[in-house]
Design an enzyme around this catalytic site. Structure first.
Site, PDB file in Angstrom:
ATOM      1  N   TYR A 263       0.841  -1.196   0.000  1.00 58.49           N
ATOM      2  CA  TYR A 263       0.000   0.000   0.000  1.00 58.49           C
ATOM      3  C   TYR A 263       0.878   1.251   0.000  1.00 58.49           C
ATOM      4  O   TYR A 263       0.579   2.215  -0.697  1.00 58.49           O
ATOM      5  CB  TYR A 263      -0.930   0.004   1.221  1.00 58.49           C
ATOM      6  CG  TYR A 263      -1.934  -1.122   1.204  1.00 58.49           C
ATOM      7  CD1 TYR A 263      -3.072  -1.046   0.411  1.00 58.49           C
ATOM      8  CD2 TYR A 263      -1.737  -2.257   1.980  1.00 58.49           C
ATOM      9  CE1 TYR A 263      -3.981  -2.086   0.385  1.00 58.49           C
ATOM     10  CE2 TYR A 263      -2.648  -3.299   1.963  1.00 58.49           C
ATOM     11  CZ  TYR A 263      -3.773  -3.214   1.160  1.00 58.49           C
ATOM     12  OH  TYR A 263      -4.675  -4.240   1.133  1.00 58.49           O
TER      13      TYR A 263
ATOM     14  N   ASN B  88     -12.544  -1.140  -5.092  1.00 66.09           N
ATOM     15  CA  ASN B  88     -12.284  -1.537  -6.473  1.00 66.09           C
ATOM     16  C   ASN B  88     -13.502  -2.297  -7.017  1.00 66.09           C
ATOM     17  O   ASN B  88     -13.829  -3.374  -6.525  1.00 66.09           O
ATOM     18  CB  ASN B  88     -11.034  -2.423  -6.518  1.00 66.09           C
ATOM     19  CG  ASN B  88     -10.712  -2.962  -7.887  1.00 66.09           C
ATOM     20  OD1 ASN B  88     -11.369  -2.657  -8.874  1.00 66.09           O
ATOM     21  ND2 ASN B  88      -9.691  -3.797  -7.935  1.00 66.09           N
TER      22      ASN B  88
ATOM     23  N   CYS C 160      -6.135  -5.756  -7.405  1.00 64.25           N
ATOM     24  CA  CYS C 160      -5.901  -5.247  -6.056  1.00 64.25           C
ATOM     25  C   CYS C 160      -5.393  -6.346  -5.119  1.00 64.25           C
ATOM     26  O   CYS C 160      -4.819  -6.043  -4.072  1.00 64.25           O
ATOM     27  CB  CYS C 160      -7.161  -4.580  -5.504  1.00 64.25           C
ATOM     28  SG  CYS C 160      -8.625  -5.626  -5.513  1.00 64.25           S
ATOM     29  N   HIS C 161      -5.570  -7.608  -5.513  1.00 67.05           N
ATOM     30  CA  HIS C 161      -5.054  -8.709  -4.688  1.00 67.05           C
ATOM     31  C   HIS C 161      -3.527  -8.726  -4.645  1.00 67.05           C
ATOM     32  O   HIS C 161      -2.951  -9.352  -3.772  1.00 67.05           O
ATOM     33  CB  HIS C 161      -5.588 -10.059  -5.194  1.00 67.05           C
ATOM     34  CG  HIS C 161      -5.188 -10.387  -6.601  1.00 67.05           C
ATOM     35  ND1 HIS C 161      -5.864  -9.882  -7.699  1.00 67.05           N
ATOM     36  CD2 HIS C 161      -4.184 -11.149  -7.097  1.00 67.05           C
ATOM     37  CE1 HIS C 161      -5.308 -10.332  -8.805  1.00 67.05           C
ATOM     38  NE2 HIS C 161      -4.279 -11.108  -8.463  1.00 67.05           N
TER      39      HIS C 161
ATOM     40  N   GLU D  69      -1.035 -17.136  -9.116  1.00 66.13           N
ATOM     41  CA  GLU D  69       0.040 -16.381  -9.750  1.00 66.13           C
ATOM     42  C   GLU D  69       1.433 -16.814  -9.284  1.00 66.13           C
ATOM     43  O   GLU D  69       2.430 -16.268  -9.738  1.00 66.13           O
ATOM     44  CB  GLU D  69      -0.163 -14.889  -9.498  1.00 66.13           C
ATOM     45  CG  GLU D  69      -1.410 -14.357 -10.170  1.00 66.13           C
ATOM     46  CD  GLU D  69      -1.528 -12.849 -10.127  1.00 66.13           C
ATOM     47  OE1 GLU D  69      -0.511 -12.166  -9.917  1.00 66.13           O
ATOM     48  OE2 GLU D  69      -2.654 -12.352 -10.310  1.00 66.13           O
TER      49      GLU D  69
END
Length: 156
Positions: free
Chosen positions: A95, A118, A126-127, A153
């Site tokens: 952040y 979001n 945003c993850h 990912e």
């Protein structure tokens, strides 16, 4: 025209909303409870394509989405959501790093609130944003969803 359609996905049930040929919302995990009742529940070609791209993402065959997105928000929100779209697949940031990139390094909490607002999670990743020290904190669909996305990912 506004349409919403629901799908069963690899991480949870999700709903996608299209408005006039652009994606405007994705509800996943805990957020399904907030889907409005008004829009038609129909599957459009765009919603089918969004589903296909999400499935390819869940199966690790797609790293970048190519869909028309429509976002509404404050100038700060739009800036942060644009920055989120620049976080590469398989990488995370904090952040604080997003706040610094936004031009306001002290805006960590505002970045966190903006992440939580979001409207198109996953499509706008945003993850991929974590707390200081790379601590996994918060996700609007539930922390378990964030963990699954980061596992897909290869981050976790």
């Amino acid at each position: 025209m506004q349409a919403i359609y629901f799908y069963e996905g690899a991480i949870s049930r999700y709903g996608i909303q299209e408005t006039d040929g652009q994606l405007t919302r994705l509800w996943v995990g805990d957020r399904i409870a907030f889907v409005p009742q008004q829009p038609e529940r129909i599957e459009t070609p765009l919603l089918r394509e969004a589903k296909a791209q999400l499935e390819a993402y869940f199966e690790r065959r797609l790293q970048k989405f190519s869909l028309p997105l429509f976002l509404q928000g404050t100038a700060f929100q739009l800036k942060v959501w644009k920055l989120l779209q620049n976080i590469p697949y398989g990488e995370i940031t904090t952040y604080g790093e997003i706040a610094a990139l936004s031009g306001n390094p002290k805006a960590c909490r505002a970045v966190g609130r903006t992440n939580g607002q979001n409207p198109l999670p996953i499509f706008i990743p945003c993850h991929r944003v974590v707390g200081s020290g790379k601590k996994l904190v918060g996700y609007t669909g539930g922390l378990d969803i964030k963990i699954k996305l980061l596992e897909i990912e290869g981050v976790l």
